[in-house]
Design an enzyme around this catalytic site. Structure first.
Site, PDB file in Angstrom:
ATOM      1  N   ALA A  65       0.864  -1.176   0.000  1.00  0.00           N
ATOM      2  CA  ALA A  65       0.000   0.000   0.000  1.00  0.00           C
ATOM      3  C   ALA A  65       0.903   1.228   0.000  1.00  0.00           C
ATOM      4  O   ALA A  65       2.055   1.156   0.414  1.00  0.00           O
ATOM      5  CB  ALA A  65      -0.882  -0.021   1.233  1.00  0.00           C
ATOM      6  N   GLY A 108       0.502  -4.949   1.017  1.00  0.00           N
ATOM      7  CA  GLY A 108      -0.681  -4.986   0.161  1.00  0.00           C
ATOM      8  C   GLY A 108      -0.412  -5.656  -1.175  1.00  0.00           C
ATOM      9  O   GLY A 108      -1.321  -6.230  -1.777  1.00  0.00           O
ATOM     10  N   GLU A 111      -0.816  -9.241  -0.561  1.00  0.00           N
ATOM     11  CA  GLU A 111      -2.236  -9.497  -0.285  1.00  0.00           C
ATOM     12  C   GLU A 111      -3.066  -9.480  -1.567  1.00  0.00           C
ATOM     13  O   GLU A 111      -3.969 -10.308  -1.744  1.00  0.00           O
ATOM     14  CB  GLU A 111      -2.756  -8.457   0.718  1.00  0.00           C
ATOM     15  CG  GLU A 111      -2.104  -8.618   2.087  1.00  0.00           C
ATOM     16  CD  GLU A 111      -2.439  -7.481   3.035  1.00  0.00           C
ATOM     17  OE1 GLU A 111      -2.049  -6.332   2.751  1.00  0.00           O
ATOM     18  OE2 GLU A 111      -3.096  -7.731   4.055  1.00  0.00           O
ATOM     19  N   GLU A 131       4.301  -5.057   7.309  1.00  0.00           N
ATOM     20  CA  GLU A 131       3.536  -3.983   7.963  1.00  0.00           C
ATOM     21  C   GLU A 131       3.986  -3.718   9.392  1.00  0.00           C
ATOM     22  O   GLU A 131       3.964  -2.587   9.864  1.00  0.00           O
ATOM     23  CB  GLU A 131       2.039  -4.330   7.968  1.00  0.00           C
ATOM     24  CG  GLU A 131       1.375  -4.212   6.606  1.00  0.00           C
ATOM     25  CD  GLU A 131       1.415  -5.488   5.775  1.00  0.00           C
ATOM     26  OE1 GLU A 131       2.217  -6.402   6.098  1.00  0.00           O
ATOM     27  OE2 GLU A 131       0.658  -5.574   4.800  1.00  0.00           O
TER      28      GLU A 131
END
Ligand code: HXC
Length: 257
Positions: A65, A108, A111, A131
């Site tokens: 992200a 992300g 993911e 993260e």
């Protein structure tokens, strides 16, 4: 349609979405999400598309992200906008999806790759959920999908230490379907996608739904679901064609209905 952060192409019956923010290693900001969702809507609405391929660059599938976009957000910003919820569109895609991953698939990025049905990795791929090093935890499914893919032992190791794993370790652990040399990644992934797209589309969609059902229910309910949808396939033209082709010793010519 033109997109800001992705490229969208059709190669035969395959829709190819290429993440394209090279300066940020394809970090997933709100615009990327918007573009990917619009592309998925387009491809899923196109009866001529039988499989969807999602890829990045040779250096990065996606390095996570967008940290610069997330950094200033407050709890109410995140909760109020249901930040990241839009990515469910990819996980809930009805057509088969393949992630072709080279380079970094972190946070992300990992993911999003795990939301796809098949994950093909280049030999230079690196997977991780870093993260925790940023003071947060995975937020688009990593704690759940990684654990189901590789088991508790490795999921805890990766999520608590934030370390990366290379393609070999990821394949051994069951995260990736296959590894190919980096310079052949797109060709190999496209070949797999073309193969899938040559099958009956409704049958491929139902096969995917049946496999995914195993994650959501008990064995007994899953088997009953499989039996019901298996029986229903005998209402399709493509079942008649597939079996007739076998009996007549020829290749099937599916009409995708
Ligand atoms: C924003 C990013 C980024 C990211 C890289 N960049 N990753 N920008 N968000 N996730 C940007 C860098 O700032 C830099 O731009 C450019 O991309 C190139 O990156 P470098 O760091 O210079 O490259 P390199 O030294 O090769 O290192 C590659 C890397 C590193 C190891 C992948 O970039 C890295 O650690 N990135 C962050 C990985 C990460 O922590 N991902 C998880 C994010 S959290 P500039 O302009 O500065 O030069 C997440 C889930 C959140 O994904 C869910 C919880 C809410």
């Amino acid at each position: 349609t033109d997109f800001e952060t992705i490229l969208l192409e059709r190669k035969g019956r395959v829709g190819v979405i290429t993440l394209n923010r090279p300066k940020a290693l394809n970090a997933l900001n709100s615009q990327v999400l918007k573009d990917v969702v619009a592309a998925l809507d387009e491809l899923e609405g196109d009866a001529e598309v039988g499989a969807i391929l999602l890829t990045g660059s040779e250096r990065a599938f996606a390095a996570g992200a967008d940290i610069k976009e997330m950094a200033p957000q407050t709890y109410i910003d995140m909760y109020g906008t249901d930040f990241f919820a839009g990515w469910d569109r990819l996980a809930n895609a009805r057509k088969p999806t393949i992630a072709a991953v080279a380079g970094y698939a972190l946070g992300g990025g990992c993911e999003v790759a795990m939301m796809c049905d098949i994950l093909i990795a280049a030999d230079n791929a690196k997977f991780g959920q870093p993260e925790i090093t940023l003071g947060v935890i995975p937020g688009i499914g990593g704690s759940q999908r990684l654990t189901r893919a590789v088991g508790k032992a490795k999921a805890m190791d990766l999520i608590l230490t934030g370390r990366n794993m290379d393609a070999e370790e990821a394949e051994r652990a069951g995260l990736v379907s296959r590894i190919v040399p980096a310079d052949q990644l797109l060709d190999e992934a496209l070949k797999a996608a073309e193969k899938i797209a040559s099958m009956s589309l409704p049958v491929a969609m139902i096969a995917k739904e049946a496999v995914n059902r195993s994650y959501e229910t008990t064995l007994g309910e899953g088997l009953r679901f499989e039996r019901r949808v298996f029986h229903s396939l005998f209402a399709l033209d493509d079942q008649k064609e597939g079996m007739a082709a076998f009996v007549e010793k020829r290749k099937p010519n599916f009409t995708h209905k």
